[in-house]
Design an enzyme around this catalytic site. Structure first.
Site, PDB file in Angstrom:
ATOM      1  N   ARG A  30       0.836  -1.208   0.000  1.00 19.73           N
ATOM      2  CA  ARG A  30       0.000   0.000   0.000  1.00 19.73           C
ATOM      3  C   ARG A  30       0.863   1.248   0.000  1.00 19.73           C
ATOM      4  O   ARG A  30       1.870   1.314   0.713  1.00 19.73           O
ATOM      5  CB  ARG A  30      -0.918   0.018   1.228  1.00 19.73           C
ATOM      6  CG  ARG A  30      -1.924  -1.091   1.211  1.00 19.73           C
ATOM      7  CD  ARG A  30      -3.031  -0.908   2.244  1.00 19.73           C
ATOM      8  NE  ARG A  30      -3.777  -2.145   2.359  1.00 19.73           N
ATOM      9  CZ  ARG A  30      -4.664  -2.561   1.454  1.00 19.73           C
ATOM     10  NH1 ARG A  30      -4.931  -1.832   0.395  1.00 19.73           N
ATOM     11  NH2 ARG A  30      -5.295  -3.711   1.619  1.00 19.73           N
ATOM     12  N   ASP A  31       0.447   2.234  -0.811  1.00 22.26           N
ATOM     13  CA  ASP A  31       1.146   3.512  -0.841  1.00 22.26           C
ATOM     14  C   ASP A  31       0.969   4.210   0.506  1.00 22.26           C
ATOM     15  O   ASP A  31      -0.102   4.207   1.095  1.00 22.26           O
ATOM     16  CB  ASP A  31       0.581   4.385  -1.970  1.00 22.26           C
ATOM     17  CG  ASP A  31       1.501   5.538  -2.317  1.00 22.26           C
ATOM     18  OD1 ASP A  31       2.068   5.527  -3.418  1.00 22.26           O
ATOM     19  OD2 ASP A  31       1.650   6.467  -1.479  1.00 22.26           O
ATOM     20  N   ILE A  32       2.051   4.844   0.966  1.00 24.16           N
ATOM     21  CA  ILE A  32       2.030   5.499   2.282  1.00 24.16           C
ATOM     22  C   ILE A  32       1.167   6.763   2.268  1.00 24.16           C
ATOM     23  O   ILE A  32       0.710   7.207   3.320  1.00 24.16           O
ATOM     24  CB  ILE A  32       3.484   5.807   2.728  1.00 24.16           C
ATOM     25  CG1 ILE A  32       3.576   5.914   4.237  1.00 24.16           C
ATOM     26  CG2 ILE A  32       4.035   7.042   2.039  1.00 24.16           C
ATOM     27  CD1 ILE A  32       5.004   5.918   4.765  1.00 24.16           C
ATOM     28  N   ASN A  88       4.821   6.674 -13.489  1.00 23.14           N
ATOM     29  CA  ASN A  88       5.430   7.985 -13.669  1.00 23.14           C
ATOM     30  C   ASN A  88       6.891   7.811 -14.062  1.00 23.14           C
ATOM     31  O   ASN A  88       7.613   7.032 -13.434  1.00 23.14           O
ATOM     32  CB  ASN A  88       5.329   8.792 -12.374  1.00 23.14           C
ATOM     33  CG  ASN A  88       3.897   9.119 -12.018  1.00 23.14           C
ATOM     34  OD1 ASN A  88       3.094   9.438 -12.886  1.00 23.14           O
ATOM     35  ND2 ASN A  88       3.563   9.033 -10.736  1.00 23.14           N
ATOM     36  N   VAL A  97      10.359   8.232  -6.625  1.00 24.47           N
ATOM     37  CA  VAL A  97      11.155   7.079  -6.197  1.00 24.47           C
ATOM     38  C   VAL A  97      11.709   6.413  -7.452  1.00 24.47           C
ATOM     39  O   VAL A  97      10.935   5.980  -8.329  1.00 24.47           O
ATOM     40  CB  VAL A  97      10.325   6.074  -5.373  1.00 24.47           C
ATOM     41  CG1 VAL A  97      11.185   4.875  -4.976  1.00 24.47           C
ATOM     42  CG2 VAL A  97       9.738   6.742  -4.130  1.00 24.47           C
ATOM     43  N   HIS A 101       7.971   1.364 -10.761  1.00 21.61           N
ATOM     44  CA  HIS A 101       6.777   0.904 -10.050  1.00 21.61           C
ATOM     45  C   HIS A 101       5.526   1.292 -10.810  1.00 21.61           C
ATOM     46  O   HIS A 101       5.511   2.267 -11.555  1.00 21.61           O
ATOM     47  CB  HIS A 101       6.730   1.457  -8.621  1.00 21.61           C
ATOM     48  CG  HIS A 101       6.845   2.947  -8.539  1.00 21.61           C
ATOM     49  ND1 HIS A 101       8.062   3.590  -8.615  1.00 21.61           N
ATOM     50  CD2 HIS A 101       5.917   3.917  -8.406  1.00 21.61           C
ATOM     51  CE1 HIS A 101       7.869   4.891  -8.522  1.00 21.61           C
ATOM     52  NE2 HIS A 101       6.576   5.123  -8.405  1.00 21.61           N
ATOM     53  N   HIS A 103       1.468   2.135 -10.194  1.00 24.58           N
ATOM     54  CA  HIS A 103       0.422   2.491  -9.227  1.00 24.58           C
ATOM     55  C   HIS A 103      -0.892   1.847  -9.662  1.00 24.58           C
ATOM     56  O   HIS A 103      -1.271   1.940 -10.837  1.00 24.58           O
ATOM     57  CB  HIS A 103       0.179   3.996  -9.200  1.00 24.58           C
ATOM     58  CG  HIS A 103       1.337   4.839  -8.778  1.00 24.58           C
ATOM     59  ND1 HIS A 103       1.406   5.466  -7.552  1.00 24.58           N
ATOM     60  CD2 HIS A 103       2.478   5.186  -9.428  1.00 24.58           C
ATOM     61  CE1 HIS A 103       2.525   6.172  -7.476  1.00 24.58           C
ATOM     62  NE2 HIS A 103       3.195   6.021  -8.600  1.00 24.58           N
TER      63      HIS A 103
HETATM   64  P1  5GP Z   1       6.118   8.183  -7.852  1.00 24.26           P
HETATM   65  O1  5GP Z   1       5.770   9.604  -7.508  1.00 24.26           O
HETATM   66  O2  5GP Z   1       7.618   7.967  -7.851  1.00 24.26           O
HETATM   67  O3  5GP Z   1       5.449   7.676  -9.068  1.00 24.26           O
HETATM   68  O4  5GP Z   1       5.502   7.315  -6.675  1.00 24.26           O
HETATM   69  C1  5GP Z   1       6.153   7.036  -5.494  1.00 24.26           C
HETATM   70  C2  5GP Z   1       5.113   6.662  -4.483  1.00 24.26           C
HETATM   71  O5  5GP Z   1       5.746   6.060  -3.381  1.00 24.26           O
HETATM   72  C3  5GP Z   1       4.322   7.858  -3.934  1.00 24.26           C
HETATM   73  O6  5GP Z   1       2.950   7.685  -4.228  1.00 24.26           O
HETATM   74  C4  5GP Z   1       4.616   7.833  -2.435  1.00 24.26           C
HETATM   75  O7  5GP Z   1       3.505   8.167  -1.640  1.00 24.26           O
HETATM   76  C5  5GP Z   1       5.071   6.402  -2.206  1.00 24.26           C
HETATM   77  N1  5GP Z   1       6.016   6.236  -1.117  1.00 24.26           N
HETATM   78  C6  5GP Z   1       7.104   7.002  -0.868  1.00 24.26           C
HETATM   79  N2  5GP Z   1       7.767   6.551   0.216  1.00 24.26           N
HETATM   80  C7  5GP Z   1       7.066   5.470   0.653  1.00 24.26           C
HETATM   81  C8  5GP Z   1       7.257   4.567   1.734  1.00 24.26           C
HETATM   82  O8  5GP Z   1       8.189   4.666   2.531  1.00 24.26           O
HETATM   83  N3  5GP Z   1       6.340   3.571   1.876  1.00 24.26           N
HETATM   84  C9  5GP Z   1       5.286   3.429   1.030  1.00 24.26           C
HETATM   85  N4  5GP Z   1       4.456   2.412   1.251  1.00 24.26           N
HETATM   86  N5  5GP Z   1       5.081   4.251  -0.020  1.00 24.26           N
HETATM   87  C10 5GP Z   1       5.963   5.265  -0.201  1.00 24.26           C
END
Ligand code: 5GP
Length: 117
Positions: A30-32, A88, A97, A101, A103
């Protein structure tokens, strides 16, 4: 390639996450900071910073993420109403990150997307 992203730490169980699925190829948790009632991230165990790094001869890396996301949506009863999958890539898309990945967003009608700004 960096193996020190937060997602690598989750894969290595160095930091906690709500893991909903795992196999030899990928992990899903799950996303944080959820952007929808259901917001799960599907992450390959192989290190790839962005979609730009996907080798031409390895489409299965992304295919497995998509299959796992669709299977999860079906198992959770979300598939009929619908869901969105998002990847993304780099700063203009808001990637934060740098480990590939996917979503999965679901659980409510989702707003439109893709507009600048
Ligand atoms: P991006 O913006 O790179 O496409 O998505 C990265 C996602 O990772 C974001 O939606 C963010 O909320 C999530 N995220 C960042 N750090 C953590 C973490 O420590 N744990 C979890 N579960 N999600 C994270």
């Amino acid at each position: 390639m960096s193996e020190d992203t937060i997602f690598h730490k989750i894969i290595r169980r160095e930091i906690p996450a709500e893991v909903v699925y795992e196999d030899e190829h990928l992990i899903a948790f799950r996303d944080i900071a959820p952007q929808a009632p259901v917001h799960v991230l599907f992450v390959p165990k192989e290190t790839l910073a962005t979609l730009n790094d996907l080798p031409d001869d390895r489409p299965e890396i992304v295919g497995r993420l998509a299959v796992a996301a669709a299977r999860y949506a079906k198992a959770q009863g979300l598939a009929e109403k619908g869901y969105r999958i998002v990847m993304n890539c780099n700063p203009d898309a808001g990637q934060t990150v740098y480990q590939l990945h996917l979503h999965l967003l679901a659980g409510a009608p989702l707003g439109r997307f893709g507009t600048p700004g």
